[in-house]
Design an enzyme around this catalytic site. Structure first.
Site, PDB file in Angstrom:
ATOM      1  N   SER A   1       0.808  -1.227   0.000  1.00  0.00           N
ATOM      2  CA  SER A   1       0.000   0.000   0.000  1.00  0.00           C
ATOM      3  C   SER A   1       0.842   1.278   0.000  1.00  0.00           C
ATOM      4  CB  SER A   1      -0.967   0.008   1.193  1.00  0.00           C
ATOM      5  OG  SER A   1      -1.897  -1.030   1.042  1.00  0.00           O
TER       6      SER A   1
ATOM      7  N   THR B   1      -5.975  -3.391   8.416  1.00  0.00           N
ATOM      8  CA  THR B   1      -5.745  -4.781   8.030  1.00  0.00           C
ATOM      9  C   THR B   1      -5.733  -5.667   9.274  1.00  0.00           C
ATOM     10  OG1 THR B   1      -4.400  -6.245   6.679  1.00  0.00           O
ATOM     11  CG2 THR B   1      -3.202  -4.608   7.934  1.00  0.00           C
TER      12      THR B   1
ATOM     13  N   LYS C   1      -9.832  -5.594  11.073  1.00  0.00           N
ATOM     14  CA  LYS C   1     -10.864  -5.298  10.063  1.00  0.00           C
ATOM     15  C   LYS C   1     -12.294  -5.440  10.589  1.00  0.00           C
ATOM     16  CE  LYS C   1      -8.534  -7.219   6.093  1.00  0.00           C
ATOM     17  NZ  LYS C   1      -8.821  -7.740   4.755  1.00  0.00           N
TER      18      LYS C   1
ATOM     19  N   ASP D   1     -12.407  -4.052  -1.347  1.00  0.00           N
ATOM     20  CA  ASP D   1     -12.173  -5.266  -2.142  1.00  0.00           C
ATOM     21  C   ASP D   1     -13.288  -5.456  -3.167  1.00  0.00           C
ATOM     22  OD1 ASP D   1      -9.770  -6.037  -1.141  1.00  0.00           O
ATOM     23  OD2 ASP D   1     -10.563  -7.482   0.306  1.00  0.00           O
TER      24      ASP D   1
ATOM     25  N   GLY E   1     -14.388 -20.964  -3.166  1.00  0.00           N
ATOM     26  CA  GLY E   1     -13.989 -20.440  -1.861  1.00  0.00           C
ATOM     27  C   GLY E   1     -15.152 -19.763  -1.169  1.00  0.00           C
ATOM     28  N   ALA E   2     -15.053 -19.697   0.151  1.00  0.00           N
ATOM     29  CA  ALA E   2     -16.141 -19.083   0.928  1.00  0.00           C
ATOM     30  C   ALA E   2     -15.576 -18.318   2.123  1.00  0.00           C
ATOM     31  CB  ALA E   2     -17.126 -20.159   1.388  1.00  0.00           C
TER      32      ALA E   2
ATOM     33  N   TYR F   1      -2.155 -13.577  -6.066  1.00  0.00           N
ATOM     34  CA  TYR F   1      -1.196 -12.766  -6.847  1.00  0.00           C
ATOM     35  C   TYR F   1       0.263 -13.095  -6.517  1.00  0.00           C
ATOM     36  CZ  TYR F   1      -1.513  -9.815  -2.677  1.00  0.00           C
ATOM     37  OH  TYR F   1      -1.536  -9.368  -1.379  1.00  0.00           O
TER      38      TYR F   1
ATOM     39  N   GLY G   1      -4.874 -11.287  -9.805  1.00  0.00           N
ATOM     40  CA  GLY G   1      -5.029 -10.784  -8.441  1.00  0.00           C
ATOM     41  C   GLY G   1      -4.348  -9.452  -8.215  1.00  0.00           C
TER      42      GLY G   1
HETATM   43  P1  NAP Z   1      -9.719 -17.148   3.945  1.00  0.00           P
HETATM   44  O1  NAP Z   1     -10.828 -16.365   4.556  1.00  0.00           O
HETATM   45  O2  NAP Z   1      -8.748 -17.843   4.855  1.00  0.00           O
HETATM   46  O3  NAP Z   1     -10.380 -18.268   2.958  1.00  0.00           O
HETATM   47  C1  NAP Z   1      -9.575 -19.243   2.346  1.00  0.00           C
HETATM   48  C2  NAP Z   1     -10.413 -20.064   1.367  1.00  0.00           C
HETATM   49  O4  NAP Z   1      -9.532 -20.968   0.676  1.00  0.00           O
HETATM   50  C3  NAP Z   1     -11.495 -20.901   2.032  1.00  0.00           C
HETATM   51  O5  NAP Z   1     -12.615 -20.982   1.188  1.00  0.00           O
HETATM   52  C4  NAP Z   1     -10.805 -22.275   2.153  1.00  0.00           C
HETATM   53  O6  NAP Z   1     -11.710 -23.359   2.202  1.00  0.00           O
HETATM   54  C5  NAP Z   1     -10.045 -22.302   0.847  1.00  0.00           C
HETATM   55  N1  NAP Z   1      -8.933 -23.270   0.892  1.00  0.00           N
HETATM   56  C6  NAP Z   1      -7.771 -23.151   1.574  1.00  0.00           C
HETATM   57  N2  NAP Z   1      -7.007 -24.249   1.366  1.00  0.00           N
HETATM   58  C7  NAP Z   1      -7.726 -25.088   0.547  1.00  0.00           C
HETATM   59  C8  NAP Z   1      -7.485 -26.371  -0.017  1.00  0.00           C
HETATM   60  N3  NAP Z   1      -6.344 -27.038   0.234  1.00  0.00           N
HETATM   61  N4  NAP Z   1      -8.427 -26.918  -0.829  1.00  0.00           N
HETATM   62  C9  NAP Z   1      -9.586 -26.258  -1.090  1.00  0.00           C
HETATM   63  N5  NAP Z   1      -9.872 -25.034  -0.565  1.00  0.00           N
HETATM   64  C10 NAP Z   1      -8.953 -24.457   0.240  1.00  0.00           C
HETATM   65  O7  NAP Z   1      -8.824 -16.261   2.990  1.00  0.00           O
HETATM   66  P2  NAP Z   1      -9.284 -14.963   2.130  1.00  0.00           P
HETATM   67  O8  NAP Z   1      -9.006 -13.739   2.923  1.00  0.00           O
HETATM   68  O9  NAP Z   1     -10.645 -15.200   1.626  1.00  0.00           O
HETATM   69  O10 NAP Z   1      -8.203 -14.997   0.943  1.00  0.00           O
HETATM   70  C11 NAP Z   1      -8.216 -16.029  -0.010  1.00  0.00           C
HETATM   71  C12 NAP Z   1      -7.231 -15.737  -1.139  1.00  0.00           C
HETATM   72  O11 NAP Z   1      -7.577 -14.534  -1.813  1.00  0.00           O
HETATM   73  C13 NAP Z   1      -5.775 -15.545  -0.677  1.00  0.00           C
HETATM   74  O12 NAP Z   1      -4.929 -16.154  -1.641  1.00  0.00           O
HETATM   75  C14 NAP Z   1      -5.586 -14.034  -0.711  1.00  0.00           C
HETATM   76  O13 NAP Z   1      -4.236 -13.657  -0.921  1.00  0.00           O
HETATM   77  C15 NAP Z   1      -6.458 -13.668  -1.907  1.00  0.00           C
HETATM   78  N6  NAP Z   1      -6.940 -12.262  -1.869  1.00  0.00           N
HETATM   79  C16 NAP Z   1      -6.542 -11.444  -2.880  1.00  0.00           C
HETATM   80  C17 NAP Z   1      -6.988 -10.135  -2.914  1.00  0.00           C
HETATM   81  C18 NAP Z   1      -6.549  -9.237  -4.037  1.00  0.00           C
HETATM   82  O14 NAP Z   1      -6.680  -8.026  -3.923  1.00  0.00           O
HETATM   83  N7  NAP Z   1      -6.052  -9.806  -5.116  1.00  0.00           N
HETATM   84  C19 NAP Z   1      -7.837  -9.656  -1.904  1.00  0.00           C
HETATM   85  C20 NAP Z   1      -8.222 -10.522  -0.888  1.00  0.00           C
HETATM   86  C21 NAP Z   1      -7.768 -11.843  -0.882  1.00  0.00           C
HETATM   87  P3  NAP Z   1     -12.268 -23.902   3.621  1.00  0.00           P
HETATM   88  O15 NAP Z   1     -13.421 -23.005   3.985  1.00  0.00           O
HETATM   89  O16 NAP Z   1     -12.695 -25.298   3.325  1.00  0.00           O
HETATM   90  O17 NAP Z   1     -11.137 -23.820   4.602  1.00  0.00           O
END
Ligand code: NAP
Length: 280
Positions: free
Chosen positions: A22, A67, A71, A106, A131-132, A222, A243
């Site tokens: 940032s 962050t 949050k 986001d 994802g959820a 990303y 990303g």
């Molecule tokens: P989070 O709340 O921890 O959620 C993680 C998700 O990934 C859950 O749905 C989880 O499933 C799933 N997952 C993890 N390991 C898995 C596996 N081995 N097999 C299948 N599903 C799996 O994380 P988040 O904050 O949502 O972030 C998720 C991703 O988005 C990260 O890579 C983050 O860097 C990226 N992101 C990018 C941006 C951007 O600006 N580009 C912004 C936000 C996030 P379960 O529910 O089954 O555990």
């Protein structure tokens, strides 16, 4: 500590002070737009967060990014908009007529990145979100906001997909992870919000050949910049959005709210952040 008479400043509040792109992004915009202002990282432990927020103006801050781990707490200390409420977390705070407001950028980052990379992406009736977690909430809210009629939410832990579908109501459908293949041919947009495909995580095993030829593929991961999912989609001739694009676009709104000018996501900015990502 800045004082209100100095140039406007914003900050990123987290604990511990994580490495963040940032400052690089906001300093680039301040510099290229010729605005005298600042953006710092503030390491604030959870027990001091509320006090720090109460003192933002005295410290000379016109707003802040928030962050981990603050949050959710930020939602209670500021007035959240519909996006922050739906996502259940705020990442951007600013003042309006003395009131502290909160949003989650986001949602805007996700939508603006798709608009830039694949104009017309929202003409589809169906999207498939993998994802959820927190990122999925922002994505599903954005898709509903843009009127996508049917949003399938596939998650390894189906209970979390079901909870998200309940939260967002009509048009959102939970999907068992094993059923992804069956839905791929219907989806005009595929979004990976899981951490699969990230450095150090297992790859996302998915057959992009099952997607329609006009489908758009968006990966929120990303690190690496070019994920195996994006590479496979491109090889098939599909439009993609990455990303890093979302990360850059989500920063636009905060800058505009704090410094009064809407900045652009330029190739030069992207190259700057790309170089930082590949060095670290
Ligand atoms: P989070 O709340 O921890 O959620 C993680 C998700 O990934 C859950 O749905 C989880 O499933 C799933 N997952 C993890 N390991 C898995 C596996 N081995 N097999 C299948 N599903 C799996 O994380 P988040 O904050 O949502 O972030 C998720 C991703 O988005 C990260 O890579 C983050 O860097 C990226 N992101 C990018 C941006 C951007 O600006 N580009 C912004 C936000 C996030 P379960 O529910 O089954 O555990």
């Amino acid at each position: 500590m800045p004082t209100p008479s100095r140039a406007p400043a914003a900050c990123l509040i987290g604990w511990p002070a994580a490495h963040s792109r940032s400052p690089l992004i906001h300093h680039y915009w301040l510099r290229t737009l010729g605005i005298s202002g600042g953006y710092s990282i503030e390491a604030v432990p959870p027990e001091e967060f509320a006090g720090f927020i109460a003192e933002l103006p005295r410290r000379g801050f016109v707003g802040a990014n928030v962050t981990i781990p603050h949050k959710e707490h930020a939602l209670q200390l500021a007035e959240p908009d519909a996006r922050a409420n739906a996502v259940g977390a705020a990442n951007t705070l600013w003042f309006e007529d003395g009131r502290l407001l909160a949003t989650n950028t986001d949602v805007e980052g996700f939508l603006a990145n798709l608009d830039a990379c694949a104009p017309g992406w929202d003409r589809t009736n169906e999207a498939l979100v993998l994802g959820a977690g927190g990122a999925a909430r922002a994505v599903v809210f954005g898709l509903k906001e843009r009127g996508i009629a049917r949003v399938h939410i596939a998650n390894r832990t189906i209970a979390r997909a079901e909870a998200l579908a309940r939260q967002f109501g009509a048009g959102t459908v939970p999907l068992a992870w094993e059923r992804i293949d069956a839905v791929l041919p219907q989806a005009g947009l595929l979004v990976n919000t899981t951490s699969l495909g990230m450095h150090g995580q297992p790859p996302l095993a998915l057959d992009v050949a099952r997607l329609q030829p006009h489908a758009v593929v968006n990966d929120l991961v990303y690190v690496p910049l070019d994920t195996p999912l994006l590479a496979a989609a491109r090889a098939r001739g599909l439009k993609t959005a990455d990303g890093l694009g979302m990360l850059l676009h989500q920063a636009v709104r905060g800058f505009e709210l704090w410094f009064g000018r809407r900045p652009q996501v330029t190739d030069e900015l992207r190259a700057l952040v790309e170089a930082d990502l590949t060095q670290n």
